[in-house]
Every structure is written in C-alpha cells, then in structure tokens.
Design a protein around this motif. Structure first.
Motif, mmCIF file in Angstrom:
data_model
loop_
_atom_site.group_PDB
_atom_site.id
_atom_site.type_symbol
_atom_site.label_atom_id
_atom_site.label_comp_id
_atom_site.label_asym_id
_atom_site.label_seq_id
_atom_site.Cartn_x
_atom_site.Cartn_y
_atom_site.Cartn_z
ATOM 1 N N ASP A 141 -7.675 -1.055 -43.362
ATOM 2 C CA ASP A 141 -7.381 -2.188 -44.477
ATOM 3 C C ASP A 141 -7.780 -3.725 -44.888
ATOM 4 O O ASP A 141 -8.172 -5.022 -45.317
ATOM 5 C CB ASP A 141 -6.125 -2.139 -44.560
ATOM 6 C CG ASP A 141 -5.172 -2.608 -43.802
ATOM 7 O OD1 ASP A 141 -6.007 -2.582 -42.892
ATOM 8 O OD2 ASP A 141 -3.714 -3.044 -43.942
ATOM 9 N N THR A 142 -7.863 -4.082 -43.239
ATOM 10 C CA THR A 142 -8.319 -5.249 -43.121
ATOM 11 C C THR A 142 -9.739 -5.729 -43.532
ATOM 12 O O THR A 142 -10.311 -6.566 -44.272
ATOM 13 C CB THR A 142 -8.309 -5.249 -41.444
ATOM 14 O OG1 THR A 142 -7.117 -5.383 -41.006
ATOM 15 C CG2 THR A 142 -9.308 -6.841 -41.206
ATOM 16 N N VAL A 143 -11.178 -4.173 -43.084
ATOM 17 C CA VAL A 143 -12.502 -4.427 -44.011
ATOM 18 C C VAL A 143 -12.251 -4.358 -45.545
ATOM 19 O O VAL A 143 -12.971 -4.752 -45.830
ATOM 20 C CB VAL A 143 -12.833 -2.955 -43.162
ATOM 21 C CG1 VAL A 143 -14.042 -2.975 -43.854
ATOM 22 C CG2 VAL A 143 -12.971 -2.807 -41.727
ATOM 23 N N GLU A 170 -21.889 7.480 -35.542
ATOM 24 C CA GLU A 170 -21.620 9.092 -35.266
ATOM 25 C C GLU A 170 -22.376 10.397 -35.022
ATOM 26 O O GLU A 170 -22.142 10.524 -35.882
ATOM 27 C CB GLU A 170 -19.687 9.179 -35.216
ATOM 28 C CG GLU A 170 -18.926 8.313 -35.446
ATOM 29 C CD GLU A 170 -17.757 8.874 -33.586
ATOM 30 O OE1 GLU A 170 -19.150 10.328 -33.272
ATOM 31 O OE2 GLU A 170 -17.157 8.438 -33.615
ATOM 32 N N PRO A 171 -22.619 10.749 -34.257
ATOM 33 C CA PRO A 171 -23.875 11.734 -34.344
ATOM 34 C C PRO A 171 -23.442 13.306 -34.696
ATOM 35 O O PRO A 171 -23.796 14.239 -34.757
ATOM 36 C CB PRO A 171 -24.582 11.991 -32.463
ATOM 37 C CG PRO A 171 -22.899 11.009 -31.822
ATOM 38 C CD PRO A 171 -22.812 10.123 -32.474
ATOM 39 N N GLY A 221 -18.807 -2.481 -47.971
ATOM 40 C CA GLY A 221 -18.970 -3.955 -47.118
ATOM 41 C C GLY A 221 -19.883 -4.090 -46.494
ATOM 42 O O GLY A 221 -20.721 -4.938 -45.981
ATOM 43 N N GLY A 222 -20.388 -2.736 -46.645
ATOM 44 C CA GLY A 222 -21.899 -2.759 -45.276
ATOM 45 C C GLY A 222 -22.909 -3.214 -46.449
ATOM 46 O O GLY A 222 -23.077 -4.160 -47.771
ATOM 47 N N TRP A 238 -20.109 -5.488 -43.389
ATOM 48 C CA TRP A 238 -19.461 -4.623 -41.696
ATOM 49 C C TRP A 238 -20.212 -3.375 -41.413
ATOM 50 O O TRP A 238 -21.220 -2.844 -42.176
ATOM 51 C CB TRP A 238 -18.148 -4.143 -42.857
ATOM 52 C CG TRP A 238 -17.867 -3.001 -42.565
ATOM 53 C CD1 TRP A 238 -16.840 -3.068 -40.638
ATOM 54 C CD2 TRP A 238 -17.191 -1.382 -42.493
ATOM 55 N NE1 TRP A 238 -16.202 -2.004 -40.141
ATOM 56 C CE2 TRP A 238 -16.507 -1.080 -41.289
ATOM 57 C CE3 TRP A 238 -17.604 -0.559 -43.447
ATOM 58 C CZ2 TRP A 238 -16.168 0.286 -41.202
ATOM 59 C CZ3 TRP A 238 -17.165 -0.041 -43.670
ATOM 60 C CH2 TRP A 238 -16.052 0.766 -42.614
ATOM 61 N N GLN A 239 -20.218 -3.209 -40.340
ATOM 62 C CA GLN A 239 -21.104 -2.265 -39.339
ATOM 63 C C GLN A 239 -20.090 -0.933 -39.642
ATOM 64 O O GLN A 239 -19.593 -1.143 -38.378
ATOM 65 C CB GLN A 239 -21.712 -2.841 -38.480
ATOM 66 C CG GLN A 239 -22.709 -3.785 -38.542
ATOM 67 C CD GLN A 239 -24.386 -3.784 -39.295
ATOM 68 O OE1 GLN A 239 -24.526 -2.281 -40.008
ATOM 69 N NE2 GLN A 239 -24.579 -4.273 -40.269
ATOM 70 N N ASP A 240 -20.458 -0.046 -40.039
ATOM 71 C CA ASP A 240 -19.288 1.524 -40.178
ATOM 72 C C ASP A 240 -19.566 2.225 -39.229
ATOM 73 O O ASP A 240 -20.698 2.156 -38.729
ATOM 74 C CB ASP A 240 -19.501 2.083 -41.663
ATOM 75 C CG ASP A 240 -18.792 3.048 -41.071
ATOM 76 O OD1 ASP A 240 -17.644 3.539 -40.269
ATOM 77 O OD2 ASP A 240 -18.601 4.327 -42.722
#
Length: 319
Positions: free
Chosen positions: A63-65, A182-183, A32-33, A175-177
C-alpha cells in the motif's frame, strides 16, 4: 526538453502510437517501476492522463508503494491517480492469477478510456520465448499487440534500457519490484538467465529478432483469422454446428482456425493447441471416437465438442 535524449525518444514512440488510440484522454497502468513511470511522465504531457495503480497486496508494504506511485503520477502532471486494491487468486499460478486480477481491475476503473501499458521490446521477447516453450502454436509466439483496445502498448519497439535512462533524465526514482529478481518465476529466469545467454551465444540482437518474429507471425495470424471468419460462415449449420463434410477440404491451418473460432463462440476459453487438434481429428480422422473436452468458464460442468451425424456439436456434462 532535450531532443536527443531518452525522454525525447520515448515521447516520439508514444506520439507515433497515439495515432491508434481513440479519445482525447487516456489512462496509464502505473506500477511505479521504470517502464510504467517513464511512460506516465511522457503520456501526461500529451493528453489528460489518469494513472491507475493496482495494489496486488502480495507483499508487505504494497500500500505504501502504491501511494508513492500515486503521488509521483500527480507530480508528473496526471489529472487523476487512483489506487486499485485487488485480491489475487490462485488459478493458473501466481503470475497468471496476478495478471488476471490486474486486468480486471484496470478494465473496471478505466471508465471507457483507453489504457496505456508499459510493455517494452524486452517484454515482447520474453513473451515469444514463453510461447515457444509451451509449444502452443503461432498465436502464442505472435506476442502482444501494439493496439488491442482498450489496451495499448506504445513502448513495444523500445528497449527497457531506454525507460531506465528516461527516469534518470527526469530525476525519478522508480520502484524496484523484488519479484523481478525472484528466480521462482519463469519470466524472471528468462530475463536474467536465458536471454543474456542467447545474446552471448548468437552475437547480440536476439531480443530485437524475437520481436520482429512476433510482428511477422501476428500479421500472418490476423490474415488467417480473417479468412477463417469467412470460412466459418460457409460451414456452420442452421443449428449452430459445423458441417464436417464442408470443413474437411479446407487447408489445415484454416480449418483449425475455423474450429477455434467456433469453439470460442460456443463458450470455450483458454484453448490449447492440443484441444483444437483433438477436435480437428473429429473431422480429419473420424473413427467413431468420443467427444473432446475443451476449456470453459462453466462451473460444475465440462464443455465437450463431439461429432454427431456428420456435424460437430458442443454439449456439456456434469463434473
């Protein structure tokens, strides 16, 4: 379709790669990305395409993504789209565990078809840097192969900015994960901190240079692997071991590749450069030392390579 835009450039890259992909149909791994979404849009216009969407179930609402990606795939012309829910373990850390679960799910659902993956040149550059940091030899710095059946990566020569631009041209909302910001993840820090700094210090073109380095090393590695396969046949004993006397005169790089191939044939996995060099010393610096433990998938047992009467052998011991 615009012949000069981002979508046209992506289509050209996928068409060129398609010559190395067997079959009249294929699958696309869709997160989705922007990378995989742009790839899906182009791939669906070239061959009947099934989208495989892996739901790692690591985030609330995953699940929605996944369902949104499934619906996007159908709207883009995919003949089918399937959501694959997986359980992610802990072995090797969160990134490695998620990758292992993802590939296993894709392999189980592809039904014999090839799978297109959305890795870009930027992903390749990050992979090379990770390999450099681990110090695990040329094989890890050689990066990802464009074609490693059933996996195919048609976008390895394409920058990530192009897939984003293609989504914009097509009016797609990727979609932006949140994990990509996250560093705590090593690859994220490479992407947002290390590579931009290198680009600034070295004057640009670093990602492309790293990708070229990967290609050159991969070509060298594949040539040496082919030579090692021939050499392995000449030093293997009837019992399946390696004759240390015949192995010792081989050039260092070739000898270690022979050892690696032999270990893999014997059930070893996830081999490190340290382990291979340890086994190599049983040949080149033999002082009566004990065996070398190597990685394997055995349960409640450890796999060892040892030297006995001038022959390298493998054996197991209980944990």
């Amino acid at each position: 379709m615009d012949r000069t835009g981002a979508v046209a450039a992506l289509r050209q890259a996928v068409e060129a790669s398609a010559r190395g992909v067997e079959g009249s149909t294929w699958c696309v791994a869709l997160s989705g990305g922007p990378d995989s979404l742009a790839l899906t849009a182009v791939a669906a216009g070239l061959r009947p395409t099934t989208a495989l969407i892996v739901d790692h179930r690591l985030q609330a609402g995953s699940d929605t993504v996944a369902d949104a990606a499934r619906r996007q795939a159908i709207s883009l012309g995919c003949v089918a789209a399937q959501v694959l829910s997986v359980d992610v373990g802990r072995a090797g850390g969160p990134e490695a565990a998620a990758r292992q679960a993802r590939y296993a799910a894709l392999d189980g659902a592809r039904d014999g078809a090839s799978v297109l993956l959305g890795h870009t040149l930027d992903d390749q550059a990050e992979t090379v840097l990770l390999g450099l940091g681990r110090g695990s030899g040329a094989r890890s710095i050689a990066g990802m192969r464009p074609h490693d059946p059933p996996w195919h990566r048609p976008l390895l020569a394409v920058r990530r900015t192009l897939t984003h631009a293609a989504c914009d041209e097509l009016g797609l909302t990727p979609w932006q994960d949140p994990h990509n910001a996250e560093p705590r993840f090593t690859r994220v820090r490479l992407r947002h901190e290390v590579l931009p700094l290198l680009e600034d210090v070295l004057g640009g073109g670093v990602a492309e240079a790293l990708a070229r380095t990967a290609t050159a090393l991969r070509e060298d590695t594949e040539t040496l692997d082919a030579l090692a396969a021939d050499a392995l046949a000449g030093v293997r004993t009837e019992s399946g071991g390696l004759d240390a006397g015949r192995l010792a005169p081989l050039p260092d790089a070739l000898r270690r590749r022979v050892i690696r191939a032999w270990l893999l044939d014997g059930g070893a996995c996830d081999l490190t450069d340290i382990q291979i060099r340890g086994v190599d010393r049983l040949v080149t610096a033999w002082r009566g030392q004990g065996g070398v433990a190597v990685g394997s998938g055995l349960r409640k047992q450890r796999l060892f390579a040892a030297r006995r009467r001038g022959v390298l052998v493998m054996h197991t011991e209980p944990v």
